[in-house]
Design an enzyme around this catalytic site. Structure first.
Site, PDB file in Angstrom:
ATOM      1  N   SER A 149       0.853  -1.365  -0.296  1.00 42.83           N
ATOM      2  CA  SER A 149       0.059  -0.085   0.292  1.00 42.83           C
ATOM      3  C   SER A 149       0.862   0.929   0.318  1.00 42.83           C
ATOM      4  CB  SER A 149      -0.880  -0.161   1.206  1.00 42.83           C
ATOM      5  OG  SER A 149      -1.937   1.119   0.704  1.00 42.83           O
ATOM      6  N   ASP A 156      -2.814   6.426  -3.423  1.00 40.06           N
ATOM      7  CA  ASP A 156      -1.354   5.569  -2.765  1.00 40.06           C
ATOM      8  C   ASP A 156      -1.225   4.547  -3.411  1.00 40.06           C
ATOM      9  OD1 ASP A 156      -3.837   3.952  -1.841  1.00 40.06           O
ATOM     10  OD2 ASP A 156      -2.975   2.993  -0.159  1.00 40.06           O
ATOM     11  N   ASP A 182      -1.221   1.774  -4.330  1.00 38.33           N
ATOM     12  CA  ASP A 182      -2.529   0.459  -4.702  1.00 38.33           C
ATOM     13  C   ASP A 182      -2.968   1.147  -5.133  1.00 38.33           C
ATOM     14  OD1 ASP A 182      -3.086   0.665  -1.773  1.00 38.33           O
ATOM     15  OD2 ASP A 182      -3.931  -1.269  -1.811  1.00 38.33           O
ATOM     16  N   ASP A 230      -5.879   2.908  -3.341  1.00 36.12           N
ATOM     17  CA  ASP A 230      -7.135   2.215  -2.714  1.00 36.12           C
ATOM     18  C   ASP A 230      -8.055   3.923  -2.399  1.00 36.12           C
ATOM     19  OD1 ASP A 230      -5.490   1.865  -0.954  1.00 36.12           O
ATOM     20  OD2 ASP A 230      -6.683   0.736   0.074  1.00 36.12           O
TER      21      ASP A 230
HETATM   22 MG    MG Z   1      -3.817   1.581  -0.349  1.00 32.20          MG
END
Ligand code: MG
Length: 455
Positions: A98, A241, A243, A245
């Site tokens: 992440s 960020d 990844d 999400d």
């Molecule tokens: Mg994330």
């Protein structure tokens, strides 16, 4: 229950080849495969240099236990979550750390509904891992490995069904996208192009060393984005960020707005269209969210801090919206998980519908001053400190789901909460003046100090 821990607050995570090795990933794959039991699992990864290595290691473990693996390749976390549900997989594994720096990676396990597994399910996997309870398949029943191409396009198409594409396209918005050299660049720019936007890209090339900026979308990492939006006279800036999400937005004046403010923008419009709806948010969210829900006839359902808890609660009560102060917005009609690209489309939809700029939408909101504090506290003392503090605040307007949140009559509030990652208590205060916010942090710091002296 196992004493040892494999999963932390964010799945299995650690520095590559130090805390998290390929051997561990194979063994974790075996444990995850045993937990699911000969099922069909999707696997994908973000842009980190170690992504393919860990994806292959976990896949080996999964197939050894008889699970069929579907390799989706590089994708945003929400695209993988969407694909698990869309392709009726039994679950999935996402290789990502992440927002952590590039030397980290991690393993997240997804259930068939696209939501991360619960902490109880993680404990089951830990028990298999540490007690070596892997159930290997015999050579005739090893899992198969397939490729599954095209999940990013399916994800993009699905998001377009949740916004007024014509209205957005008519506005010809100019959007600056900062993809952090990671998977945010694989979906949002295509989505925005399809929505008729003019796009300027920053850090758009995939590079797992993250040369452009660190993947945590904090203000100090977003100065280039803010300057670019302002210099080009763009309508909006968005940063993801690692990844993708979570998304943090910059308005047309170059002002960076943290997640509470943009979540409140989404919440207001949602409640105008869905009066009396329930909305899920952790106790760490700003009073701004409570104010917005009160003003537009929504009901807040509080949870502990953590995105999985928000997702699970949304599913349990069938809520259509959730949000976190860190830039996570959960839009249930698409999927009950954080989704950076979906949030971007929602914000553009609101700008198109209201004819207002992001700065105007934020300026309409009540304003709060925020102050944070931290005090060291060893793990063994954490429960006793909370117990003593709770004795002191009995009778006040409190919520004890996660640490203690206290609301005061002057619209100020403080959350005092044991850190999940450090031997410390953290405090988040907000108030109508900065003096009051500082005063609250000082008061509760000294309360905790006194408690620590007595235990
Ligand atoms: Mg994330």
């Amino acid at each position: 229950m196992s004493e040892k821990k494999l999963f932390g607050t964010n799945g299995i995570r650690g520095t590559v080849n130090v805390e998290l090795t390929p051997e561990m990933a194979v063994t974790a794959g075996c444990a995850i495969g045993t937990f699911f039991g000969k099922k069909n699992l999707l696997i994908g990864y973000d842009a980190r240099t170690s992504g393919p290595m860990f994806a292959k290691a976990v896949s080996s473990g999964l197939t050894a236990t008889g699970c069929n693996v579907f390799l989706a390749g590089m994708a945003p976390t929400p695209a993988l979550q969407f694909a698990v549900k869309n392709h009726k997989m039994d679950g999935g594994v996402i290789i990502t750390a992440s927002h952590n720096p590039p030397q980290y990676n991690g393993i997240k396990v997804i259930w068939s509904d696209g939501i991360e597994i619960s902490h109880e399910q993680e404990t089951e996997i830990e028990n298999i891992y540490f007690q070596q309870k892997t159930q290997f398949a015999d050579w005739k029943h090893l899992g198969a490995v397939h490729e599954l191409a095209g999940i990013n396009s399916e994800y993009i198409e699905a998001m377009k069904t949740h916004v007024d594409t014509t209205k957005i396209a008519e506005k010809h918005f100019h959007v600056v996208v900062d993809a952090a050299n990671s998977v945010g660049g694989l979906a949002a720019p295509v989505l925005l192009r399809d929505l008729g936007c003019k796009i300027t890209s920053l850090n758009a090339n995939i590079d797992g060393t993250f040369p452009g900026r660190m993947p945590e979308p904090r203000p100090e990492n977003l100065e280039e984005l803010a300057k670019t939006v302002k210099a080009l006279g763009a309508d909006l800036g968005v940063a993801f960020d690692g990844d993708a999400d979570r998304s943090i937005f910059v308005d047309e004046t170059g002002q960076i707005h943290m997640g509470d403010k943009t979540f409140a923008v989404v919440l207001k419009q949602f409640l105008l269209e869905n009066p009396n709806a329930q909305v899920v948010t952790p106790v760490s969210s700003s009073t701004l969210i409570k104010d917005t829900a009160n003003a537009y006839k929504g009901e807040i359902v509080w949870t502990k801090v953590g995105s999985v808890t928000v997702s699970q609660k949304m599913k349990e009560i069938n809520a259509k919206l959730g949000g976190e102060e860190n830039g996570g917005v959960f839009y249930g009609p698409h999927q009950a998980v954080r989704d950076g690209a979906m949030t971007t489309a929602l914000i553009l939809g609101i700008m198109a519908k209201t004819g207002k700029k992001l700065s105007e939408l934020v300026a309409e909101q009540p304003q709060y001053f925020i102050e944070k504090g931290k005090i060291e506290c060893s793990e063994d003392k954490k429960p006793k400190v909370l117990e003593k503090l709770l004795e002191q605040v009995q009778g006040m307007n409190i919520n004890t789901l996660d640490g203690v949140k206290i609301w005061f009559d002057d619209k100020s509030a403080i959350l005092v909460r044991p850190s999940g990652t450090e031997p410390a208590y953290r405090m988040y205060a907000e108030a109508k003046t900065s003096e009051r916010a500082v005063e609250l942090v000082n008061e509760y710091t000294s309360r905790l100090k006194k408690i620590l002296e007595t235990i």
